[in-house]
Design a protein around this motif. Structure first.
Motif, PDB file in Angstrom:
ATOM      1  N   LYS A  23      22.291 -13.948  -6.249  1.00  0.00           N
ATOM      2  CA  LYS A  23      21.707 -12.824  -6.964  1.00  0.00           C
ATOM      3  C   LYS A  23      22.160 -12.903  -8.418  1.00  0.00           C
ATOM      4  N   LEU A  24      21.207 -12.767  -9.320  1.00  0.00           N
ATOM      5  CA  LEU A  24      21.506 -12.733 -10.748  1.00  0.00           C
ATOM      6  C   LEU A  24      21.371 -11.293 -11.207  1.00  0.00           C
TER       7      LEU A  24
ATOM      8  N   VAL B 279      10.608   1.009 -10.897  1.00  0.00           N
ATOM      9  CA  VAL B 279      10.020   0.144  -9.876  1.00  0.00           C
ATOM     10  C   VAL B 279      10.947  -1.032  -9.575  1.00  0.00           C
ATOM     11  N   THR B 280      11.500  -1.630 -10.621  1.00  0.00           N
ATOM     12  CA  THR B 280      12.402  -2.770 -10.449  1.00  0.00           C
ATOM     13  C   THR B 280      13.632  -2.377  -9.638  1.00  0.00           C
TER      14      THR B 280
ATOM     15  N   PRO C  88      13.916  -3.821  -4.420  1.00  0.00           N
ATOM     16  CA  PRO C  88      14.759  -4.523  -3.435  1.00  0.00           C
ATOM     17  C   PRO C  88      14.980  -3.729  -2.149  1.00  0.00           C
ATOM     18  N   ALA C  89      15.181  -2.433  -2.257  1.00  0.00           N
ATOM     19  CA  ALA C  89      15.384  -1.610  -1.064  1.00  0.00           C
ATOM     20  C   ALA C  89      14.120  -1.593  -0.208  1.00  0.00           C
ATOM     21  N   TRP C  90      12.969  -1.516  -0.842  1.00  0.00           N
ATOM     22  CA  TRP C  90      11.694  -1.521  -0.116  1.00  0.00           C
ATOM     23  C   TRP C  90      11.501  -2.851   0.609  1.00  0.00           C
ATOM     24  N   VAL C  91      11.769  -3.965  -0.068  1.00  0.00           N
ATOM     25  CA  VAL C  91      11.622  -5.289   0.546  1.00  0.00           C
ATOM     26  C   VAL C  91      12.574  -5.420   1.737  1.00  0.00           C
ATOM     27  N   ARG C  92      13.824  -4.965   1.588  1.00  0.00           N
ATOM     28  CA  ARG C  92      14.773  -5.027   2.702  1.00  0.00           C
ATOM     29  C   ARG C  92      14.286  -4.197   3.891  1.00  0.00           C
ATOM     30  N   ALA C  93      13.734  -3.012   3.633  1.00  0.00           N
ATOM     31  CA  ALA C  93      13.258  -2.140   4.706  1.00  0.00           C
ATOM     32  C   ALA C  93      12.064  -2.763   5.435  1.00  0.00           C
TER      33      ALA C  93
END
Length: 138
Positions: free
Chosen positions: A75-76, A105-106, A110-115
């Motif tokens: 992760k960067l 949005v940024t 990540p939380a949405w993608v993980r869910a």
């Protein structure tokens, strides 16, 4: 990022350099666990972008850090800031709304993608046959 060709400037500071491109960041601290493959490398410095024709006033990236998860991924991260443009340059907030939206949005993505990934892995999010192309339905 070559903002100069669009009428802007990029200024490096706190030991980061902008020439030759790409930007170079001074090394800071690092950790690495050879057993787990986990670790991180933190850098110092900052680069400030100003591109007034496109309503970008003092967007700054600083202190980049690369974190290794131990599974081949990483992760960067970096501190980013649209420096109090409304105060320093008396820019009305209406001109900063796009920056606010992009940041929101940024940060949420990540939380949405993980869910969604977790739901797919758990089988709780199933694709209906309606969404599968006709060739694949048979």
């Amino acid at each position: 990022m070559n903002v100069e060709r669009f009428g802007g400037t990029a200024t490096a500071g706190r030991s980061a350099t902008a020439t030759p491109s790409p930007y170079r960041w001074p090394a800071g601290t690092s950790t690495f666990d050879g057993t787990t493959g986990k670790g991180s490398v933190a850098f110092g410095g900052r680069v400030t972008f100003v591109l007034e024709p496109h309503l970008i006033w003092n967007f700054e990236l600083s202190n980049p850090k690369v974190t290794f998860a131990g599974d081949g991924t990483g992760k960067l991260t970096a501190t980013r800031a649209v420096l109090t443009a409304s105060i320093e340059h008396h820019v009305p907030r209406v001109h900063l709304l796009e920056h606010e939206y992009t940041r929101a949005v940024t940060e949420a993505e990540p939380a949405w993608v993980r869910a969604v990934s977790a739901d797919l892995a758990a089988g709780t999010l199933a694709w209906d046959a309606y969404f599968v192309p006709r060739k694949e339905r048979s």
